[in-house]
Write an enzyme that holds these catalytic residues in place. Structure first.
Site, PDB file in Angstrom:
ATOM      1  CB  THR A   1       1.044  26.476  -3.915  1.00 34.58           C
ATOM      2  OG1 THR A   1       0.638  26.752  -5.258  1.00 34.58           O
ATOM      3  CG2 THR A   1       0.838  27.739  -3.070  1.00 34.58           C
TER       4      THR A   1
ATOM      5  CG  ASP B   1       5.450   3.798   1.826  1.00 36.49           C
ATOM      6  OD1 ASP B   1       5.393   4.364   2.937  1.00 36.49           O
ATOM      7  OD2 ASP B   1       4.465   3.717   1.064  1.00 36.49           O
TER       8      ASP B   1
ATOM      9  CE  LYS C   1      -0.527   5.456   7.899  1.00 41.50           C
ATOM     10  NZ  LYS C   1      -1.886   5.464   8.406  1.00 41.50           N
TER      11      LYS C   1
ATOM     12  CG  PHE D   1      -1.844   1.210   1.249  1.00 38.49           C
ATOM     13  CD1 PHE D   1      -3.114   1.126   0.696  1.00 38.49           C
ATOM     14  CD2 PHE D   1      -1.439   2.434   1.784  1.00 38.49           C
ATOM     15  CE1 PHE D   1      -3.965   2.232   0.677  1.00 38.49           C
ATOM     16  CE2 PHE D   1      -2.280   3.546   1.767  1.00 38.49           C
ATOM     17  CZ  PHE D   1      -3.541   3.427   1.214  1.00 38.49           C
TER      18      PHE D   1
END
Lengths: 496, 496
Positions: B379, B323, B354, B217
């Protein structure tokens, strides 16, 4: 209005009284700032970046890419429309963090909210909103984000920034379209769909697209970047979906002298949209469009164009996503720029970020909630901290009537820019944004030099597209700020 | 330890002394909570959701999709490891907002930071970091985010959440690879590249991929979702890139009894990775992998597997993205889960979010800064508010030695879960996470019922994959909390 004005290096201070030559109108704003504490004018003490900034820049560059850096800021010393730097320079800021500061630096009312126990809790106890929302989340939505919801839309999905606001809107559109093709929300996925999608293949992975416009900008993540068409440097080397693009009307200015030609240009664009909708090998589930293409160069189209685009998308059962990330929240003289269009049917989805400080998309059709949970979901799903701030922003906008205020100041600014354009036609080309608040731009062959010089004269401005100067003041930009801007622009173009 | 424990509806209060039967170890934590004010134990007063929560839920549902809702929270009344709801229920929380609360609810040290003038300024004066950073941004990075940088990595790109942290890492990988293919950073783009990319076509749009693992994931935006392979419901109806996936090792438990078979399984996975790298029609610019596949069901692989994966990617000049969105920041008993691997060459990019509360990716190779400005840009480019918070989190982790603490509590928890697994083998299958702090999971055929019952008994737990209970306590989870959790788990499995 007594302004202790820009001491520009080696140049005599600008005399503010000269601004008096500009046309006036009845703008409440000239009485004084909306909030106390704003400097009376720019102060330029050093080159920018000055010595302190240069040292900080070198330090920053060791750990962070600084090649897009415009200037180092000292936000603790910035107030209202004025942005300070570590060398003591104070600039009138009509770029406003790429159009994303709504009510001025260190706005005292927003500082109160930012210092509240509610805010501290939001920072420390960050919820997974989709699964564990706070007891007051519904109330915060209703008294905040949803009070600003565009006409006809009463639901919101919260996100983190413009890019994921657009991508989650795309996801809503894809799911909605596939659900329709499947025969409704009650029809379940096939085993083949569920198996093939794990391999990123059809039929589970939809063979659909999002139609966007040339010179449009919708973000830089991989889905949104596939709809962004503003500059090659944003896109090169990144994989992209094979999605279609239509030509955005390239209107001729001044509008009133080119009405027939512009109507033809807009119709050609609409014809292209319809052709792509009916013929592209990956059928568009939605069309995404900015009310005014911003990053791409401040490109406008008429309300009639957008009305017809709405009708066209309705006709073909394609959703219309209006990207109000840059145009939203007051700067065009309406809360949402698409309010200028007087649509009979609202857009299906309206995305927002920047001056809202919060981000996400609004929608009205309950069918845009996917048919099952966890389809439109992620851990944080937005940020209550920013939702709290947006509520405060909405309250202040209402309290000071800042949308109407911006419409008026914008008219004043536009009228006087027209005067400058007559006087210096080579530097103020295609002036646009009439009746669009302070959301004003013009083209100049010496655009980059204008931006550089303006900073030396105490004004921070931004560019967009190939040659546009885009003005993006805050909603607390007033007549006396406009006078400084106008005067500076004249000084700049005289000096180059 | 005197606990006024869970008054469970219609059930006798659990006697905490029973927890004494569990093995003990020398954990400082048993002395008392890290921060004052934590409840002494869960309190369950109503069904969950109770009547007040149900009313709030109905109200929320009118404007916000609530079908993924787990429970309504009252964060103002939550403290440390305990999560409260509007009906007065107080749950021991070992899910922690989907593994993203690091130091407990209403952590007093973090509340101080959240209430500081520095924080208020960060909220109100949100900068466009890439162009207008604050004068103290370098300092904030160096004293905060970069102090936590994984070994060998000294640069950071800040983002908003895990999904865009991964996608910006993908972008860095694509640009790096194309630059290499082009002959170096000084070789400019061709006119054909710059023209074709505006049409989303090759050669400007790279014909490259990201290789991910089955059951992995990595987020839900369109690029990251193309690498996510955990559940079909996350992916169905969304267009995807035709990117490759390799099988993640599906180890057999207990590990010590299946060493030879597991080594074979891991080698088969590595062979598949190598085959895909050398043969996939869109060559992978990077491989992305979680140290422990989390959402996909807490799937582990050995350090040797990851060492070989690193070697394999090096050999083929493919970047390795680790990740650490869910595994990072201490919960595995190391600050970064990949610290367990003892790599000679660090990963090329490590993404985080997280429990860091801030998000982004770390890297070391300066070549991963694109060759020109505005290529890796947006931005906001992150949020100084969250960077400030992460600095505070790092400081508290250091001060209380929370990583080592979590390693020890995790060992205690794991040892005692092994005892439960021996006693109730049908409910505690494939217990995993030994020596991985509190990052522990097990499978159960009645997983959903276990989660439901646990809440009735005063513990909030989460699931992952098809049948896993995943434990994700905070870093302030202590031995006495572990005792409550263990006792509750036993009570739960006895009751079903």
């Amino acid at each position: 209005m007594s302004l202790a004005r820009a001491r520009v290096l080696g140049r005599p201070a600008l005399a503010v009284s000269r601004a008096r030559c500009f046309a006036t109108s009845s703008i409440r704003a000239s009485a004084g700032p909306f909030y106390a504490g704003e400097p009376s004018g720019p102060q330029v003490k050093t080159t920018i970046p000055g010595p302190k900034s240069q040292k900080l820049l070198q330090e920053l560059d060791t750990v962070f890419d600084t090649r897009s850096l415009n200037m180092i800021c000292d936000f603790t010393k910035s107030h209202g429309n004025y942005l300070s730097d570590p060398d003591g320079n104070v600039l009138l800021d009509v770029f406003a963090q790429i159009a994303s500061i709504p009510l001025g630096y260190n706005n005292p009312e927003l500082l109160k909210i930012a210092s509240s126990p509610e805010m501290a809790s939001g920072i420390v106890n960050r919820p997974a909103l989709g699964s564990f929302p706070s007891h007051d989340w519904a109330d915060l939505l209703k008294t905040g984000l949803l009070r600003a919801a565009p006409k006809g839309l009463d639901q919101v999905f919260t996100a983190m920034a413009g890019s994921d606001a657009n991508e989650t809107a795309f996801k809503a559109a894809f799911m909605y379209r596939r659900q329709f093709e499947r025969g409704g929300p009650e029809v379940d996925f096939t085993a083949e769909e569920l198996a093939s999608v794990m391999d990123n293949k059809a039929p589970g992975a939809a063979q659909l697209s999002i139609l966007s416009f040339k010179t449009g900008f919708h973000g830089r993540l991989l889905g949104s970047l596939s709809t962004t068409r503003s500059k090659a440097i944003h896109k090169v080397d990144i994989p992209a979906f094979d999605w279609p693009q239509a030509t955005f009307p390239q209107l001729k200015y001044p509008l009133e002298e080119n009405a027939a030609e512009n109507a033809r240009i807009e119709q050609a664009s609409l014809d292209e949209v319809e052709h792509l909708i009916t013929s592209w090998h990956l059928p568009p589930a939605a069309v995404i469009v900015e009310p005014i293409q911003s990053e791409g160069g401040d490109n406008h189209a008429s309300p009639e164009f957008f009305q017809k685009l709405r009708a066209l998308t309705k006709k073909h059962n394609v959703l219309l996503i209006v990207d109000e990330v840059q145009t939203g929240v007051g700067a065009t003289g309406k809360f949402w720029a698409h309010d200028h269009w007087n649509l009979q049917d609202p857009p299906d989805l309206v995305t927002f970020s920047k001056k809202a400080q919060a981000a996400g998309f609004y929608f009205g059709n309950p069918g845009l909630r996917p048919n099952k949970p966890y389809r439109q979901f992620n851990t944080w799903m937005g940020d209550p901290v920013r939702a709290l701030l947006f509520r405060g922003i909405i309250n202040e906008i209402e309290k000071h009537d800042l949308v109407n205020h911006t419409a008026k100041v914008g008219n004043y600014l536009f009228d006087n820019l027209q005067g400058l354009a007559r006087k210096y036609p080579e530097h103020f080309q295609n002036l646009r944004g009439k009746d669009r608040g302070t959301f004003i731009a013009f083209d100049s062959p010496k655009r980059d030099e204008i931006l550089k010089k303006a900073k030396e004269f105490g004004v921070n401005m931004g560019g967009s597209g190939a040659s546009a100067v885009r003005l993006r003041p805050m909603l607390v930009f007033q007549k006396h700020h406009a006078d400084i801007l106008l005067e500076t622009l004249e000084k700049v173009v005289k000096s180059i």
